[in-house]
Write an enzyme that holds these catalytic residues in place. Structure first.
Site, PDB file in Angstrom:
ATOM      1  N   GLY A   1     -27.135  58.615  59.924  1.00  0.00           N
ATOM      2  CA  GLY A   1     -28.270  57.976  59.647  1.00  0.00           C
ATOM      3  C   GLY A   1     -29.084  56.746  58.332  1.00  0.00           C
ATOM      4  CB  CYS A   2     -31.330  55.862  56.950  1.00  0.00           C
ATOM      5  SG  CYS A   2     -31.921  57.184  55.302  1.00  0.00           S
ATOM      6  CE1 TYR A   3     -31.543  55.375  50.682  1.00  0.00           C
ATOM      7  CE2 TYR A   3     -31.418  57.809  51.031  1.00  0.00           C
ATOM      8  CZ  TYR A   3     -32.202  56.344  50.465  1.00  0.00           C
ATOM      9  OH  TYR A   3     -33.000  56.284  49.603  1.00  0.00           O
TER      10      TYR A   3
ATOM     11  CD  GLU B   1     -29.635  51.142  58.320  1.00  0.00           C
ATOM     12  OE1 GLU B   1     -28.816  50.867  59.104  1.00  0.00           O
ATOM     13  OE2 GLU B   1     -30.249  52.024  57.857  1.00  0.00           O
TER      14      GLU B   1
END
Lengths: 335, 335, 335, 335
Positions: free
Chosen positions: C154-156, C307
């Site tokens: 995911g993102c983090y 991002e």
């Protein structure tokens, strides 16, 4: 492959143009240019617009007064420049045989006094003004195919006219009552520049240019009817939403309105009609569409049109016009 | 009733000062001044800051080089001016006997080379620099009562020091590891001016001044320990949130930290301690508080401090210092 | 042409996936599915995400417990579903021979107790957990080519690991001091749902999950070093910016760091390295990149990674992994 | 000192009411109440609204169906509750002799069928409906002084009526053409609750309730003329800006309009008239004012009214009404 030049690529619409052309299969960015006096001259486009890093890293070439050499090297020119700059530059590129897409207001209205009255300068190129095709793409398809100079309409006029032109041409509106156009634009409409009014802490929803904005006469001139146009600055970067209140002729129904829009836009891929409801701004931000929805109560009609001011209101419509002009699919590189 | 002058009232902190002083029962706005060269000279404050319409409509007086006459008419001066301007002006008002609250950085650090190194000018008033009291109000209560020149700390240093000073003074931190201060500030911290970097479409979350921001040495100098300070610009108008990661000495517990803060701030009305959780920015925007919360895991401590950069980080702290200086309740006109 | 199924297309990442797949030349959206209980079942994707109107108007099919029939009709499945849902669904599609890209956390960490401890459920599919390939695309290129189950980070974790992994693998960091990751995420990271905490008026910059967020152990497990991870909610819809403070080993220089990143990412098209400066959030929103920049002072290193949380932090990375898995160009449909 | 009760203090308007009453010299918060079923019952107000920490930390008392005991302890009740709740509660407090300020729509329009038609319930308290005074404070000064039940108008009707009522009463408008009210409201107008439509990522500028919003008939009923009212949701937390397009009677001039407004509001401290230009939203956010400006061209008039929807559109107007009711200065506790 058509060689294209973008003049004024440092601005927001110019950067969007560069992104579109970069992925266009039949157009090539031959050069990006800015005024020789610009502080951005010599920088890479991606230095100014970091989202383009690795995508369009071309330098911004300083452009002097003589553009004849530059003009020889390109087939197509996009002018994302100030009105006066476009006014001066367009004829030079046209003389060299380039096809010119002007995103400024310099060639949009073929009326003698329009420019002295609303733009503060005397127009010197009445011949080109007369020959220019107004690039409201959905309505100028045939004329665009043979045009050498295309005056691409800006954000407010595009949304307003796409919403109203079918109704006006179809004779659905009560002529006694002027359409009331309330439109809210994102801050990018003011351009990329240092300005107190555009600074983050100063921006909040507010009307401006009430009764005096130059887009009012442009809209009225092209529609052929008077309108009341009240632009607003909104606290968002991109997008325009226009809420237009009209009076229908007696007997005109919601079905008539729907049919009118359907006939106008059923085969137009960049206008999206809403069967029910009206668009929200988020539906169009970052996309080349103009979305249109409406509601009717009795003789009252409210039409809502939304678009990204930098795209359908500028760069995307310019590329759409170019696609039509050169016989490509209308949406090439846009979707 | 103390007659006060605000110099630089055209800015965001200046306007907040004016709003506070306008409702202060013992201080009176005698005049608002801006540089004689300012385009705002002659305008009313409410022309620039429309929220003050009908509240503070006083004109912004142009102020020349000789301020001696003006200085005679006022008791208290708030300088919401650029560093160099404060550097020059403060001694003139001080010479006339005024009590001066300087919101710039010009008198904050009593070190010979600080100004040449971090501010780009040679400090000419070492005597006043030595006498100035650093207006971190919760920690300078006694010194403030007799000060003539108060150097009010700005936004980042106030939040950072209010969070760290109890821990440093209490000896709770592991000296081997520098506290890591990550702070995000609203755009108003950049001041009220035309600037591309502050324009609505250009602002997005981003760090700046990494390892080079002048607030790092200010914080380190006053705390007496080195720190790593990374400021960020956030996409909001007002507020600062600082997230500070520290290493505790072995054996120090969460209870020790809580007690340390409690001892430091239990009787300080403008610092609000969180029993559990940490503050969100919205808790402090528009208010004169600095909110502090923390979490501990093993030897790791994370402290979060939030404040309105224009209030506890500027105008409110200046008025708080003035209240202390003149023997009023600390929160007079602030709550 | 690969037939693909997106489960959970109603969410923000699911909608982005649909947009990418819609323009992919070698993948086809065979179906969009949501839980049979979902209020969105039966709606068109563009009813939920109006920007997709006319682009992806496919209906969201209600999906019951038995997916065996559905699984037979597709080659590739993207699970944009809750952790528990992915946990249950993935083996069913895998059993039918589908290649599965799971955007949840259900197969990311191959450790017995990880799921009971951080996700609150007992993992029932240890075999698939062991076989799953962690889809950090830039680092798993070879393993991805033969994987049947890809756990897309995911993102983090994506931003954090892309920033730190070269340094850790290159042995540049001082092991005594844990990297401090301060990251700010847009609200879309919380998913598309009614929630007071995500409502417009409640959102403001604030840390959450301090010392307790499940991404901390995921990052630490994959990097092989402990980290301090402090996530924040930011007042923007999309994007993540991580500011990471590290201690370098004695003698390591800025040039060493630059070379380390260069070696890691010079041929990776979706990581953009900054020669100087660090990224702003706006550089990546709407784009599939992770941008990385850094600054060094003495032994202190600050790395900034940015991002779009829904793209490189979710949908774009999933498609990137799929492109690698099936031998297409890594950036196909993404740029 | 009047003992006051706020029912529904958990909401945004309720919290603003609490902040005002907390600093009111002649009113005292005796209690804060919420429905016994509310998940917020038992929490402190500052747990929900962290800006009130240390300012209003009172608990939210669960309130059952029998309010007779509670009613005995208070003199004044503010109902910041849902329409149906106010409808039921108001008579109970009134019966106990309390003065009730209802911020809902339950007692705003004294018409038999209004509530069944626009609110979906049958009104059971026609007697109180007939006795209720509509709290448009600038226009109901005398009636308010003796009222026991005050129906405080909400955000859209307040801005719209303050802008239009002087013109209508003065006979300046052309009756043939309905005023067109385009208004944009902040998200707080939707209340404090979990809702997909109010979630951060879903909000963008959009019209809603076209031709169907219940504030249209409320405005029309009180003004005595039909209007076209198109509300919009804006991407900001607080504030309303209404742009109203009208047709003047032939011969009516801009000076006539200015004089009309001047006569109406010259001695009304919470309406600020603009000599030139029109208000921006930022002028009123956080403040109790309604700002009004206008422009005329020929027979066309555009009036712009701005207010904070939670203040002049809710809490501030309620307190203003209470101040008038009890003989205090109109702006007490508000400025």
């Amino acid at each position: 492959m058509l060689n294209t030049l973008i003049v004024g690529a440092s601005g927001y619409a110019g950067a969007e143009l560069a992104a579109y052309l970069n992925r266009h299969p039949h157009m090539n960015i031959a050069a990006l240019a800015v005024s020789a006096q610009s502080a951005d001259a010599g920088k890479r486009l991606s230095d100014l617009h970091p989202q383009l890093k690795g995508i369009v890293d071309l330098p911004l070439q300083p452009m002097g007064d003589d553009v004849s050499e530059l003009a020889k090297t390109v087939d197509v020119v996009f002018l994302a420049t100030a009105h006066e700059v476009s006014h001066d530059l367009a004829p030079e590129f046209l003389a060299a045989g380039c096809v010119v897409f002007d995103l400024s207001g310099a060639y949009r209205v073929n009326q003698p006094e329009f420019y002295s009255r609303y733009y503060g300068f005397e127009h010197q190129h009445g011949d080109w003004l007369a020959k220019a095709v107004y690039g409201l793409a959905e309505w100028q398809g045939e004329a665009l195919k043979h045009a050498q100079l295309i005056a691409v309409p800006g954000c407010y006029p595009t949304a307003s006219q796409l919403a109203l032109k079918p109704l006006v041409d179809g004779g659905l509106l009560n002529a006694e009552q002027w359409p009331v156009i309330n439109a809210v634009s994102g801050v990018s409409g003011a351009g990329r520049k240092a300005s107190l009014g555009s600074s983050f802490c100063e921006v909040s929803l507010q009307p401006y240019g009430i009764f005096t904005h130059r887009h009012q006469p442009e809209i009225a001139a092209h529609l052929g009817i008077p309108v009341i146009f009240t632009p607003h600055l909104g606290n968002f970067a991109r997008g325009i939403l226009a809420t237009i209140t009209c009076r229908l002729k007696t007997g005109v129904t919601a079905e008539d309105v729907a049919e009118c829009y359907h006939n106008a836009y059923q085969d137009k891929p960049l206008v999206r009609l809403y069967d029910k409801g009206v668009p929200a701004l988020k539906a169009v931000v970052g996309l080349p569409f103009c979305d249109i929805g409406f509601a009717v109560q009795g003789e009252h009609l409210i039409v809502v049109a939304a678009e990204d001011n930098l795209l359908k209101g500028a760069a995307a419509q310019a590329v759409q016009c170019a696609n039509i002009r050169f016989g490509f699919s209308q949406t090439l590189a846009l979707l």
